[in-house]
Every structure is written in structure tokens, then in C-alpha cells.
Design a protein around this motif. Structure first.
Motif: not given
Lengths: 317, 317
Positions: B159-181
Motif C-alpha cells: 500500500i505504501a508503495h502505491g497501487l498501480r491502476t490498470y483499469t477502472e476496476r483495479t483495486i486502488r486504495s488501502g482499505p479496498e485492498l484489505r477488504a479484498h484480502l
């Protein structure tokens, strides 16, 4: 027994550590690495830590080490190994489909054949080669093919270093080797009947590369039953011509400079390759997939994460 | 623009040179290497010569360089890459046989998934992964599986290194990533619908290693058509169980210590493996095949030829 010498380069010492590992010893402790590499334990400890830091070695929970996936990652970009392997694989499969024993591809490496790929039937005859393993040039049919087309000084070098004997049929003298090599050049193939194991026979032909010189050898290992080798030779020749053609296509200089060679390294669906090539066509618009990027950096400052998590200048450009 | 710093280790500089090469740039001139690695041309020249001397780089007749087959030779002894690949291959093939798109296996490497193998149909959907290539963990279904079972500090780091965006569906925030995990841990699989390319969907599950921890991820890339992922998940789970079983067999500690791990690295016929193991059982009687030996040396002083022809302490022991 430390064998290290003061004048030895750091690179050579790193190589010694990596060379400690083989197919029989894929996991080693620090003291085993020191022993196998002939380095003092303190030296080995320092080198191992540095190699681990780069992902070239990996430490396991039981404190043994293994060669790291970073080595494999570099290897996946070698045209002479993975590129050749990808291109040769369908042809090797076609040979194996007919022969149902062992079919293999090897390249010249020092005074050995280095085997890049092999397809084997589970109940096939004894074959001493490993994928990633070596056999001395004089002992193997692929080796004779490669040596027959190599620089004459290599033949002298091979003879000077001694011809290891496997069976009573192994070539064991310089004159015998030179006579064999002339025969290989005249006939265009090599046959070794029981040279490594009495029950096995190797038959190999040369594969020409895009530049017109010998690039590899393709061969079979079959039962040493004395039948004519010619049906095998014809099969191998057709495969060799196919590989030569596909190498030329993969490395043809008339395609876009940017994708020079990529087709030899990338397998995948047509649409994936088009997609990947389109990304590379304008790297400032869209970076290569697989390159982690700091969100706050300009779009042309792609970085790739190293195996230890530190951002490093990497393959993303 | 030289980026070299005085305190940098020799190993790091060697790595920089090797890292200049990628699937898009498998052939580089000396000045291209200097530019890509950020080293002065004189420094690059010295490093390239040393790497060429060890067979880690190869110079071609047109004076370009490529990564050398010696790298591939080391790679062929990596349990975490080639060993896993050999073991996973039949299971990957079985998944692909059913799915007829892309089936792939990846491992954790830094903040990326490193893809070890893939089987693809020629007309399959777009897939951004390359064999030997990387995708950031947050963007790929295999990456989410690996990250969901990794140390919590890695999630922070990603998360600290930044979440690269590929499409509008790419996970783009820390909370979103943690929820996915959390979802991945709860459900035991990851699905990414159009996270890298709108038309493609990734589905992946974890592969447990011999030690009980997550060793790899196996997944498919299929059309992003919104159907239930469960048939894919069941197929992948069966394959993952099979790979776990075969990893345990390959690395089981109850077999002869000498052959620990070898079955994962050696493909071939049963008779060949028996033959090779019999050679190793008493190395003083018969050296490993592939080890060139000076005829005038005692039988336990096996040497292997280096790629440049100099005898060196090598994998033959």
C-alpha cells in the motif's frame, strides 16, 4: 579445506557459492556451501548474505539455502536457452511422438553439451542426460555434432583435457575422436552406440541458427539395437529444419525493432502478444505490465520491485 | 546518466547489468547496457567482460550481448522455480485442458507475482502475464491469494508503495485492498473481474507447500463474462491439492538423504533416474555424468568445465 586465493574476483567467489548447488544437492546449509565451494565459512557467510539479499539464494525455515527464483527470472530472458527451448519444443515433441524414447536439444557450453530440453517416456531406455545437465562433448552424439562444427582449437582443448571413459565403446583417443568428427561432418549426423551406457544409443544432427552457424544439436537416445539410424536421422533433420525456420522468424530483423526477439521468449495467445506489444509501442503512455510503479512518479520513471522489496532499476524501461 | 554510487557493492552492479535485459530487449549493445543500467560506459565495459567470462553474458557476432545459458543452468536447479514448475506442469495441463484459455502458476517475489509457468490456447483472451514476468500483487488474482497469506507488513509495504491502476476496476486504495484480502482468506480464492484488462478475469487459489505454508498460487485467466467462478475454483482446488501432494513426495525427508529433492528437478524415465541415483550413491566409484574429468586425476577429484573452458570447482562432487 579453503581453496580461495587472494587474487580471485568477487564475481568468481559468488559463482563458487552458486556452483555448490546441483540437482543432487538443491538444499545446502552454510557449512555445506563453504565445504563445496572451498571457501572459509566466514567468507561463505558474507557471500551468501549478499546473494540472499539479491534473491539469488533463498533461506528456508530449516536454515538451509536453495538457489533463488531470481536466477530463474533472468534465465527466462535467455534467447540461447529459454528462447531456443520455446522454439524447439513443438519439434522436439514431434520427434518424441514418433520415437517414444528420449528426444533432446543441447547447446555447446565449454567442453560439454548443456542440455536445454528433453522429452522422455517413463519406460524409456537409460539416458544419462538431465535438463540443465552436462555431458562431455566427446561422449555424446549431440556433443560430437557440436564439436564437429566448432573451432578446431576446441577439439585440441577437449583432447588435451582428457577423454573420460564411460564404457568400452567411449571414444578414448585423439585420433579416434578426430576420425569420428570427420565422419560426422561428411555424413551430417552422429551416432554413438553404447558410448555412455551399453544399452543406449545416441543419434544427433545439427541445428543451424539465424546467422547460418551451428546453434544447437537435436538428438534421440534409443535402445542400442543396431538397426539403421537413417529413419531417426531423417526425422531429426526435418525437426532441425523446422527449428531453423522458426528461429529465423523469431529473430527476423525486418519486424519492428522494439519486438526483436520477443516472440521467442513469449508464449501466449495472439491477443495477449498484440496487447503486450501495443503497451511497449509507446512506453510513455502505458508501462509494461509487471512493473510496479510509484503512483507519485512521472509516467516514464517505472521501477520494478526487487525480490527483497526494495525499488531498484529493473527491466521496466 | 550514470546512477552508480560509490558505496554500491560489486554484486549490485553486476545485477544492474543483468537487469538491463528483458523480454523486449533480449539483445543489447554495450552502450545500451550502460544506459539501461545507469552505469558509466567504462564501468559497464569492465562488468560486462567479467560476466562474459563466467558465461552469464554472451557476445554475439554482431557485437550485441544476451543473457548467457549459464544463468539458465543455475535456474534449472531452483526448487522454487523449475522444481515447482516440473511438479505443477501436469496439473496445470489438466486445468488448461478443461478451461482452454490460460492456466498459470506464480510465486511471491517482492511486491509482485512472478509467473513460473503458463499454458495458453492461441485464441485465448488477453492475458498480461509472461512466463518469467511480474504483475504487482494487488492487481492479479494470484497476487491477492499470495498477499492474503503473506506477512501483514507486506500488505503495508504494498500500500505504501502505491497501487498501480490498470483499469477502472483495479483495486486502488488501502482499505479496498484489505477488504479484498479478508474476502480471499474467508472464501479461499480470489477473483479479479477486469482488474488488468476489461475483457479478462483472473481466478486463483493457494498452493500449500511441504512445510504447510502457502508456496504458490495457481489460477486461470478467462473471459470476463460474469458467470459463477465456482466451477473454476473447484478445478483449481483439485489441482492445488495434487501439487501439494507431489511437492511432499518430491521433498519428503524419509527418502535417502542423497536424493532429497532430486525428483523435483529430474524428469526422465524410471531407468534413467535409477541409473543416475546409482551413480551418486557412491561418487568415488563413478562420478556424476556430465562432469568432465582429467584422466590423470584421482577418481574423487571431479571437475566440471566452466562455460569458458577453464576447469573450475563445480557441481560435481
Amino acid at each position: 579445506m579453503a581453496r580461495e586465493s587472494a587474487g580471485e574476483s568477487v564475481l568468481r567467489r559468488h559463482m563458487r557459492v552458486l556452483e555448490s548447488f546441483d540437482a543432487w544437492h538443491p538444499f545446502l546449509t552454510l557449512s555445506e556451501i563453504a565445504e563445496a565451494s572451498g571457501l572459509a565459512v566466514s567468507t561463505a557467510h558474507r557471500l551468501v548474505a549478499a546473494l540472499e539479499g539479491e534473491g539469488l539464494l533463498e533461506r528456508l525455515p530449516d536454515r538451509t539455502y536453495r538457489l533463488g527464483v531470481r536466477l530463474w527470472e533472468f534465465a527466462s530472458r535467455t534467447p540461447g536457452a529459454v528462447g531456443l527451448r520455446e522454439i524447439a519444443r513443438p519439434w522436439l515433441g514431434a520427434v518424441h511422438e514418433r520415437v517414444r524414447e528420449h528426444a533432446q536439444v543441447g547447446v555447446l557450453s565449454g567442453r560439454d553439451v548443456l542440455y536445454i530440453d528433453r522429452v522422455s517416456t517413463r519406460d524409456a531406455v537409460v539416458n544419462a542426460t538431465l535438463v540443465g545437465g552436462r555431458i562431455p562433448l566427446h561422449a555424446s552424439s549431440s556433443g560430437l555434432v557440436l564439436l564437429a562444427h566448432a573451432d578446431a582449437t576446441l577439439v585440441d582443448d577437449v583432447i588435451a583435457h582428457g577423454l573420460r571413459t564411460y564404457t568400452e565403446r567411449t571414444i578414448r583417443s585423439g585420433p579416434e575422436l578426430r576420425a569420428h568428427l570427420r565422419k560426422v561432418r561428411d555424413e551430417g549426423f552422429a551416432v554413438t552406440d553404447g558410448h555412455i551406457h551399453p544399452e543406449s544409443r545416441g543419434i544427433a544432427v545439427a541445428v543451424t541458427g539465424p546467422g547460418g552457424s551451428v546453434y544447437a544439436a537435436i538428438g534421440v537416445v534409443v535402445p542400442n539395437d543396431g538397426v539403421s539410424p537413417h529413419p531417426y536421422v531423417e526425422l531429426l533433420r526435418r525437426a532441425a529444419v523446422g527449428i531453423t525456420h522458426d528461429l529465423a522468424v523469431a529473430y527476423r530483423p525486418d519486424v519492428d525493432e522494439r519486438t526483436h526477439g520477443i516472440r521467442s521468449l513469449v508464449r501466449g495467445s495472439r491477443r495477449s502478444i498484440e496487447y503486450l506489444e501495443s503497451l511497449d509501442a509507446d512506453p510513455h503512455d502505458a508501462p509494461l505490465p509487471g512493473c510496479s510503479r510509484h503512483d507519485d512518479r512521472p509516467a516514464d520513471a517505472a521501477v520494478v520491485t526487487s525480490p527483497r522489496g526494495a525499488a531498484s532499476p529493473g527491466p521496466c524501461r
